[in-house]
Write an enzyme that holds these catalytic residues in place. Structure first.
Site, short mmCIF file in Angstrom:
data_model
loop_
_atom_site.label_atom_id
_atom_site.label_comp_id
_atom_site.label_asym_id
_atom_site.label_seq_id
_atom_site.Cartn_x
_atom_site.Cartn_y
_atom_site.Cartn_z
CB THR A 68 -20.72 26.35 57.54
OG1 THR A 68 -21.22 25.49 57.96
CG2 THR A 68 -20.32 26.53 56.24
CB THR A 86 -9.73 12.38 59.46
OG1 THR A 86 -10.26 12.32 58.23
CG2 THR A 86 -9.06 13.53 59.91
#
Length: 409
Positions: free
Chosen positions: A409, A195
């Protein structure tokens, strides 16, 4: 080996230091905080360009769009990047949205669409908030400037704690040539890229074919030699744009200054790669592993990647445990030719093994080194050949688990 004597490091340089480049970064609302989440690099002329991408077979929609742009002429004039949302695993809608990003950027900058590259980074599996992104794209031109490099560097970050940038000046044909880079990456980092996004600009005169060949070679020595957690992502991309506005003679492998330029280009890539590893999620140490005495360069690279990717090695470094047994075990499972009786291991300047035989060492000295040094160096000599490789990673900490246990989250 890279010789820093062949170029000058520009401490206050940014992605816009090379002639012909402007950049910007701003907040469009993808991230809940007010952190910048969309940015762009623009060249005043069509730039020769090259790119490398993740080897993950699941690839985010922007990669296909960027590949399509580059296939036309091998040139780019603008890159638009958003952070906070990867636009990966989003089906047909993801491709439509990436195309829309390219089209809108081309429209507001008055460019052909195939001169625009698109890149995204962030959470996988969520569609882009296109109303916010399009609003941000429409505000890019009024925020674009020669001083926008730092803002661009901020706009591409996700869990990163620090901006990653580097700039050097090198002399080609007696003319000053600049190479600059900006990158992001902190987690989901593993050889074959991760990433991570990397962007390199230069005002060197070099054709896209030569630039692509150079980028491929240098990536294997830099961006493909880092790991944080062993996960290869869906969005990894490194792009290079060369404006040619330094007006040097076109660079190629027979150019008298080719190896000077190559050394500077590799230095920029290596610094960005190391900064990504240093900023690994939850990391407290940069770990450098060097393997020498291998039969081939590829064997040496495999050994480095196995050691630096070992959760046991990384955990031991975090715990300041000089457990060389984990290092030699990693060498043994790297899948390369070795002689089990000829391996030397050193931690910093502390010798721990010679000819595969343990050497008495001061445990307290080793513990002090692991606790106090900002950079940990592991040196392994296989003693069966003349090839070597070097790679970078970080320790594995409790904080890494905390960050990734609640990333979405």
């Amino acid at each position: 080996m890279i010789s820093e004597q062949t170029f000058k490091i520009i401490r206050d340089g940014t992605i816009t230091t090379p002639k012909g480049f402007k950049a910007c970064g701003l907040h469009c609302g993808i991230k809940r905080s007010k952190r910048y989440d969309i940015g762009s690099i623009v060249c005043e002329v069509p730039a020769e360009a090259a790119a490398v991408y993740t080897l993950n077979k699941i690839q985010a929609a922007p990669l296909g769009i960027t590949k399509n742009s580059l296939q036309k002429e091998g040139k780019l004039q603008a890159i638009v990047v958003n952070s906070g949302n990867a636009n990966a695993c989003t089906g047909k809608q993801g491709e439509i949205d990436a195309l829309h990003m390219r089209a809108e950027t081309a429209k507001v900058l008055e460019l052909p669409e195939y001169y625009v590259a698109v890149s995204s980074t962030g959470v996988i599996g969520e569609c882009l908030p296109m109303d916010k992104i399009l609003d941000g794209i429409r505000r890019l031109p009024s925020n674009m400037s020669n001083e926008g490099g730092r803002d661009f560097g901020q706009s591409i970050l996700t869990t990163d704690l620090t901006e990653k940038s580097v700039c050097v000046e090198v002399e080609i044909n007696g003319k000053p040539v600049y190479i600059s880079g900006a990158a992001k990456g902190s987690g989901m980092i593993h050889p074959n890229m991760a990433t991570m996004l990397g962007f390199i600009t230069t005002d060197a005169n070099i054709q896209s074919t030569q630039l692509q060949s150079l980028l491929n070679e240098v990536t294997d020595l830099s961006f493909n030699m880092i790991t944080v957690d062993g996960d290869t992502s869906t969005n990894d991309t490194v792009m290079v744009m060369a404006s040619g506005l330094a007006y040097n003679d076109s660079l190629h492998q027979n150019h008298p200054d080719w190896f000077v330029f190559k050394a500077a280009f590799q230095y920029v890539s290596e610094v960005l790669a190391k900064e990504i590893a240093r900023d690994g999620e939850g990391a407290t140490k940069l770990v450098e592993v060097e393997v020498v005495g291998a039969e081939t360069d590829e064997d040496a690279r495999k050994a480095v990647k196995t050691i630096i990717g070992s959760s046991l090695v990384k955990s031991a470094i975090f715990g300041a445990d000089a457990n060389w047994g984990r290092i030699i075990a990693a060498v043994g499972r790297a899948g390369i030719p070795i002689n089990p009786d000829t391996i030397d291991i050193r931690l910093g300047e502390i010798t721990m093994m010679e000819q595969s035989t343990p050497v008495p060492f001061d445990e307290l000295q080793a513990e002090f080194y692991l606790k106090k040094a900002a950079e940990i160096h592991i040196h392994v000599n296989l003693n069966i050949g003349n090839s070597r490789a070097k790679g970078w990673g970080c320790d594995l900490t409790y904080e890494y688990v905390r960050i990734n246990a609640s990333y979405r989250t």
